[in-house]
Design a protein around this motif. Sequence first.
Motif, PDB file in Angstrom:
ATOM      1  N   ASP A 164       0.821  -1.203   0.000  1.00  0.00           N
ATOM      2  CA  ASP A 164       0.000   0.000   0.000  1.00  0.00           C
ATOM      3  C   ASP A 164       0.859   1.259   0.000  1.00  0.00           C
ATOM      4  N   LEU A 255      -2.366  -0.870   9.902  1.00  0.00           N
ATOM      5  CA  LEU A 255      -2.317   0.446  10.532  1.00  0.00           C
ATOM      6  C   LEU A 255      -1.181   0.478  11.562  1.00  0.00           C
ATOM      7  N   TRP A 265      -3.161  10.568   4.952  1.00  0.00           N
ATOM      8  CA  TRP A 265      -4.354  10.303   4.132  1.00  0.00           C
ATOM      9  C   TRP A 265      -5.255   9.208   4.726  1.00  0.00           C
ATOM     10  N   VAL A 266      -4.873   8.631   5.853  1.00  0.00           N
ATOM     11  CA  VAL A 266      -5.659   7.541   6.449  1.00  0.00           C
ATOM     12  C   VAL A 266      -6.325   8.017   7.731  1.00  0.00           C
ATOM     13  N   ASN A 267      -7.644   7.883   7.768  1.00  0.00           N
ATOM     14  CA  ASN A 267      -8.424   8.187   8.965  1.00  0.00           C
ATOM     15  C   ASN A 267      -9.078   6.889   9.437  1.00  0.00           C
ATOM     16  N   TYR A 271     -12.995   3.360   8.609  1.00  0.00           N
ATOM     17  CA  TYR A 271     -12.860   1.946   8.258  1.00  0.00           C
ATOM     18  C   TYR A 271     -13.379   1.063   9.393  1.00  0.00           C
ATOM     19  N   THR A 273     -12.151  -1.503  11.713  1.00  0.00           N
ATOM     20  CA  THR A 273     -10.806  -1.836  12.163  1.00  0.00           C
ATOM     21  C   THR A 273     -10.832  -2.928  13.224  1.00  0.00           C
ATOM     22  N   LYS A 321     -11.783   4.471  -0.722  1.00  0.00           N
ATOM     23  CA  LYS A 321     -10.515   5.187  -0.889  1.00  0.00           C
ATOM     24  C   LYS A 321      -9.369   4.276  -1.328  1.00  0.00           C
ATOM     25  N   ASN A 340      -5.436   4.833  -0.887  1.00  0.00           N
ATOM     26  CA  ASN A 340      -4.585   3.888  -0.159  1.00  0.00           C
ATOM     27  C   ASN A 340      -3.554   3.210  -1.056  1.00  0.00           C
TER      28      ASN A 340
END
Length: 487
Positions: A164, A255, A265-267, A271, A273, A321, A340
């Motif tokens: 990724d 993560l 760019w990742v929140n 998601y 999780t 995303k 991603n």
Amino acid sequence: MKIAQRRPIVSIFSVILFCVVSSGLFALTPQSALASSECSVIPKPNIGYEIPINPGYSSSCESINFGDFAWDAFVALNWPAKKNGKPLRDTMIGTAPNKTRVWEYYESPEQVFQDPHERLKEESPLPLMRLSEFGLQFGSNEKLSKSNDIDSSIFGEGLNPLVDRAGNYILNEIRMNPVEAKQIVANGWNTVEGLKPFATKRKPFELMCSDRFPRGTYPQESDRASVYDNNIPCSVENGNNTVGTIEIKASWMVLPEDKKDLPSWVNPSEYYTTTKSLYVRELATEKATTKVTVPVALVGFHLLHKTSQFGWVWSTFEHIKNAPYDKDLSETERYNIHYNLYDPDCQGYCEVNTPMATPPYLWRPKFPHAVTAKGEPQTPSQITRLVPIRDYAETLNEKWQAALPSVWKNYQLIGVQWLQNPYIPYQALRNVQPGKLANPTLEPYVQKTEIGSCITCHTAAKLPIDSPEPIKADFSFLLKYAKRSSH
């Protein structure tokens, strides 16, 4: 982020088995995709915990009906569950973020196809998920060491890892629902010896389908009586209201444990999780070594469902995303949209939809985890969507996303495929061609090939037994993991 409790260990693999097979199957076609425009009423999203039995059907709205069936199943399978795997009926899907999902309680292939005698032990070792879908697998009792390296063989011959944008391998796992697991174990099909009778039987190998609960009608109404009475295209137990065989392939983005390492760019709040575990091993040995547990976010979801009306139905979902559509790259790069699996500001080697990582594929404790033999970060993949999301899927996505709460509104249906005539599943009908369908997280590189479809690929599934002619495994690749019993 929740901590998983006695989770099966996940696998790492880059793509589904690369296969280009001529197929006499009937899948979603461009023509049928247009049928959705003829539907006067789009079904209202059914936000519930009951897994659907059969898709509805009408010749003018078949794409919409199959897409709605897929969404219905996706929501039910991702419903929060009790420790026994049953859905929490008094809880909505978006109100219990720390609960394990229904499908996560399904068994892994390693559990179903382990030594039959091990299944009888009350406290058998936690199965080690295979490190590659078609590669090597390792036992779970080897002595642990301090090494955190992964050597290239875990991806299997001909497979390439997907890395990724943050520099981590995408992790993947497979699950089988209780209907399939129980049928395989009860019949002894989890061993090669148990499958050998199919070499001489005239009856084909068939996994369980759903009960005959028509949510709609059969494609050919005139065939319905004969189908019910004489030619059900799969095995079924009358009156049990079973949902039929379900196989799931899920992909996860790793993560960081420390929030300061979180990519901009990742929140994570966008998601679903959880945590997943895998074994990494010393580069110079063949033994599993260290168990690693990492926080992850769900990014891809394949769902294979065997129904009594249409045989197998394939549907695939992903996070919104993951990757841009290839034809929209100019807009993506213009506005520097964050994905991603795609960096619009990529520097250096940035060839699209091409394996970037170099063997050996190693794992280090520090985030990001994917590194080369020199300890340098692996080159992230640059993935775009080459197969567009179908029009009917876009229509349904808008409806379902608006109705779903919390993180689940951030997932989308890519498309659905099915057997339009399951009574002759391996025979062709003129002027019907399989449609192309691909998930960027599960088939990132196969997109570039001329492979026909999910259905086309699964035609190649065979039983692992010797016979004058290969015995078809009812579209399931998982039977190849049947073990040769040592007892």
